[in-house]
Design an enzyme around this catalytic site. Sequence first.
Site, PDB file in Angstrom:
ATOM      1  N   ALA A  65       0.823  -1.000   0.363  1.00  0.00           N
ATOM      2  CA  ALA A  65      -0.160  -0.008   0.353  1.00  0.00           C
ATOM      3  C   ALA A  65       0.845   1.374  -0.020  1.00  0.00           C
ATOM      4  O   ALA A  65       2.309   1.093   0.325  1.00  0.00           O
ATOM      5  CB  ALA A  65      -1.134   0.186   1.178  1.00  0.00           C
ATOM      6  N   GLY A 109       0.589  -4.821   0.817  1.00  0.00           N
ATOM      7  CA  GLY A 109      -0.503  -5.252  -0.739  1.00  0.00           C
ATOM      8  C   GLY A 109      -0.409  -5.814  -1.351  1.00  0.00           C
ATOM      9  O   GLY A 109      -0.947  -6.393  -2.536  1.00  0.00           O
ATOM     10  N   GLU A 112      -0.381  -9.280  -1.316  1.00  0.00           N
ATOM     11  CA  GLU A 112      -2.234  -9.724  -0.622  1.00  0.00           C
ATOM     12  C   GLU A 112      -3.011  -9.644  -2.173  1.00  0.00           C
ATOM     13  O   GLU A 112      -4.186 -10.498  -3.031  1.00  0.00           O
ATOM     14  CB  GLU A 112      -2.852  -8.826   0.366  1.00  0.00           C
ATOM     15  CG  GLU A 112      -2.468  -8.909   1.639  1.00  0.00           C
ATOM     16  CD  GLU A 112      -3.017  -7.493   2.802  1.00  0.00           C
ATOM     17  OE1 GLU A 112      -2.712  -6.536   2.077  1.00  0.00           O
ATOM     18  OE2 GLU A 112      -3.590  -8.378   3.929  1.00  0.00           O
ATOM     19  N   GLU A 132       3.146  -5.460   7.490  1.00  0.00           N
ATOM     20  CA  GLU A 132       2.711  -4.149   8.342  1.00  0.00           C
ATOM     21  C   GLU A 132       2.771  -4.315   9.928  1.00  0.00           C
ATOM     22  O   GLU A 132       3.172  -3.119  10.200  1.00  0.00           O
ATOM     23  CB  GLU A 132       1.176  -5.071   7.682  1.00  0.00           C
ATOM     24  CG  GLU A 132       0.259  -4.599   6.717  1.00  0.00           C
ATOM     25  CD  GLU A 132       0.731  -5.539   5.631  1.00  0.00           C
ATOM     26  OE1 GLU A 132       1.356  -6.178   6.052  1.00  0.00           O
ATOM     27  OE2 GLU A 132       0.352  -6.035   4.304  1.00  0.00           O
TER      28      GLU A 132
HETATM   29  N1  CO8 Z   1       4.395   2.779   0.148  1.00  0.00           N
HETATM   30  C1  CO8 Z   1       5.195   4.543  -0.344  1.00  0.00           C
HETATM   31  N2  CO8 Z   1       6.279   4.678  -0.709  1.00  0.00           N
HETATM   32  C2  CO8 Z   1       7.189   3.311  -1.265  1.00  0.00           C
HETATM   33  C3  CO8 Z   1       6.518   2.356  -0.660  1.00  0.00           C
HETATM   34  C4  CO8 Z   1       5.762   2.049  -0.245  1.00  0.00           C
HETATM   35  N3  CO8 Z   1       4.922   0.689   0.114  1.00  0.00           N
HETATM   36  N4  CO8 Z   1       7.599   1.001  -0.866  1.00  0.00           N
HETATM   37  C5  CO8 Z   1       8.499   2.221  -1.260  1.00  0.00           C
HETATM   38  N5  CO8 Z   1       8.238   3.300  -1.465  1.00  0.00           N
HETATM   39  C6  CO8 Z   1       9.443   5.017  -1.678  1.00  0.00           C
HETATM   40  C7  CO8 Z   1      10.190   5.034  -0.263  1.00  0.00           C
HETATM   41  O1  CO8 Z   1       9.636   5.701   0.330  1.00  0.00           O
HETATM   42  C8  CO8 Z   1      10.913   5.472  -1.117  1.00  0.00           C
HETATM   43  O2  CO8 Z   1      10.729   7.148  -1.810  1.00  0.00           O
HETATM   44  P1  CO8 Z   1      11.378   8.341  -1.562  1.00  0.00           P
HETATM   45  O3  CO8 Z   1      12.945   8.281  -3.207  1.00  0.00           O
HETATM   46  O4  CO8 Z   1      10.905   9.684  -1.484  1.00  0.00           O
HETATM   47  O5  CO8 Z   1      12.101   7.997  -0.063  1.00  0.00           O
HETATM   48  C9  CO8 Z   1      10.963   4.825  -3.452  1.00  0.00           C
HETATM   49  O6  CO8 Z   1      10.476   4.439  -2.702  1.00  0.00           O
HETATM   50  C10 CO8 Z   1      12.107   3.992  -2.437  1.00  0.00           C
HETATM   51  O7  CO8 Z   1      12.473   2.760  -1.420  1.00  0.00           O
HETATM   52  P2  CO8 Z   1      13.731   2.722  -0.776  1.00  0.00           P
HETATM   53  O8  CO8 Z   1      14.663   3.459  -0.548  1.00  0.00           O
HETATM   54  O9  CO8 Z   1      13.278   1.887   0.636  1.00  0.00           O
HETATM   55  O10 CO8 Z   1      13.942   1.705  -1.782  1.00  0.00           O
HETATM   56  P3  CO8 Z   1      14.767   0.426  -1.079  1.00  0.00           P
HETATM   57  O11 CO8 Z   1      15.143  -0.111  -2.087  1.00  0.00           O
HETATM   58  O12 CO8 Z   1      15.533   0.644  -0.373  1.00  0.00           O
HETATM   59  O13 CO8 Z   1      14.022  -0.579  -0.344  1.00  0.00           O
HETATM   60  C11 CO8 Z   1      11.989  -1.787  -0.197  1.00  0.00           C
HETATM   61  C12 CO8 Z   1      13.291  -1.510  -1.334  1.00  0.00           C
HETATM   62  C13 CO8 Z   1      12.875  -3.037   0.706  1.00  0.00           C
HETATM   63  C14 CO8 Z   1      10.454  -2.911  -0.715  1.00  0.00           C
HETATM   64  C15 CO8 Z   1      11.221  -0.801   0.448  1.00  0.00           C
HETATM   65  O14 CO8 Z   1      11.041   0.336  -0.193  1.00  0.00           O
HETATM   66  C16 CO8 Z   1      10.165  -1.037   1.784  1.00  0.00           C
HETATM   67  O15 CO8 Z   1      10.948  -1.775   3.053  1.00  0.00           O
HETATM   68  N6  CO8 Z   1       9.518   0.011   1.763  1.00  0.00           N
HETATM   69  C17 CO8 Z   1       8.024  -0.894   2.122  1.00  0.00           C
HETATM   70  C18 CO8 Z   1       7.540  -1.866   1.872  1.00  0.00           C
HETATM   71  C19 CO8 Z   1       6.095  -2.288   2.765  1.00  0.00           C
HETATM   72  O16 CO8 Z   1       5.707  -2.061   4.381  1.00  0.00           O
HETATM   73  N7  CO8 Z   1       4.548  -2.017   2.549  1.00  0.00           N
HETATM   74  C20 CO8 Z   1       3.629  -3.031   3.345  1.00  0.00           C
HETATM   75  C21 CO8 Z   1       2.813  -1.710   3.138  1.00  0.00           C
HETATM   76  S1  CO8 Z   1       1.272  -1.801   3.937  1.00  0.00           S
HETATM   77  C22 CO8 Z   1       0.654  -2.532   3.646  1.00  0.00           C
HETATM   78  O17 CO8 Z   1       0.621  -3.088   2.082  1.00  0.00           O
HETATM   79  C23 CO8 Z   1      -0.272  -2.275   3.729  1.00  0.00           C
HETATM   80  C24 CO8 Z   1      -1.566  -2.917   3.206  1.00  0.00           C
HETATM   81  C25 CO8 Z   1      -3.381  -2.846   2.969  1.00  0.00           C
HETATM   82  C26 CO8 Z   1      -4.041  -3.331   1.943  1.00  0.00           C
HETATM   83  C27 CO8 Z   1      -3.333  -2.868   0.684  1.00  0.00           C
HETATM   84  C28 CO8 Z   1      -3.660  -1.315  -0.128  1.00  0.00           C
HETATM   85  C29 CO8 Z   1      -3.384  -0.721  -1.173  1.00  0.00           C
END
Ligand code: CO8
Length: 258
Positions: A65, A109, A112, A132
């Site tokens: 998400a 997500g 999912e 999450e």
């Molecule tokens: N949402 C928004 N922005 C994101 C997300 C995300 N899920 N993932 C990455 N980004 C952004 C980062 O903030 C960053 O932005 P900026 O350059 O502006 O700071 C950019 O993408 C690059 O990310 P990273 O620098 O973190 O890249 P890395 O290669 O170091 O890491 C990862 C990649 C491991 C994927 C890391 O970005 C990460 O852990 N992301 C979050 C993953 C996460 O927590 N996912 C779960 C989110 S909660 C969820 O899905 C709830 C589900 C609810 C139902 C679904 C509804 C849609």
Amino acid sequence: MSHSPVKEELRDGVVVIQLASDNPLNPLTDVVVDALVASLARADANPEVRVVVITGSERAFAAGADVKAMVPLSFGDAFQQNYIGRNWDAIQRVRKPLIAAVRGYALGGGCELAMMCDIVVAGDTATFGQPEVLLGIIPGAGGTQRLPRAVGKSLAMRMCLTGEPITASEAQAAGLVSQIVPDEDVLAAARDTAQAIARHSLPVVTAIKEAVNRSFEGALGEGLLFERRLFQAGFALRDQKEGITAFTERRAPSFADE
Ligand code: CO8
């Protein structure tokens, strides 16, 4: 957003829908999910489409998400907007087979969404996770319900409670993934499977999808009865007669989708 967040390509009865956000990690913003839902609705309604493949970028099927959009949301906002339910419910109503072609991250997500697909094909470096808990939230689009059905309670609990992802091979061993191929072959492998399904009778394929999905809902007895009724209803299909007759006549069937 400088370009459409979703790309579509229809060939030989198979449409590939690619999540193609500006951010290659494919955060599932409302704009992306709305575009995906619209694309799926078009595919479901288009008689030229028999199977749908959903894929992402090389780096991520989808990294979950849009976490940034969640920051200002209150409970009242989330409840009143029917956050997640508003557009995600439409994905599970798609009647044609959905194949997820996963490269890179399938997190939150994203995992999912893959689990809402009927078949998951993964690249060998793909990872699946429900992180999450690390954000202080719980999975919201089926992670606590579909994951235990896919991988069993113990592994699902470990994934949801630790937030640690699993590898493609762990996901395959647990039953979440049907096939692993080298990363660069994921889309071709998903297409091959889609093409194999596309050759079959569409109403029969639709009935099988409905019946298998029913096995995940409610009690076993109810699912078995649902399956039996659909099986019996199959005797009203011309394709059923053709399929079993062709077998007895030792020839290939010719299906007419009726
Ligand atoms: N949402 C928004 N922005 C994101 C997300 C995300 N899920 N993932 C990455 N980004 C952004 C980062 O903030 C960053 O932005 P900026 O350059 O502006 O700071 C950019 O993408 C690059 O990310 P990273 O620098 O973190 O890249 P890395 O290669 O170091 O890491 C990862 C990649 C491991 C994927 C890391 O970005 C990460 O852990 N992301 C979050 C993953 C996460 O927590 N996912 C779960 C989110 S909660 C969820 O899905 C709830 C589900 C609810 C139902 C679904 C509804 C849609």
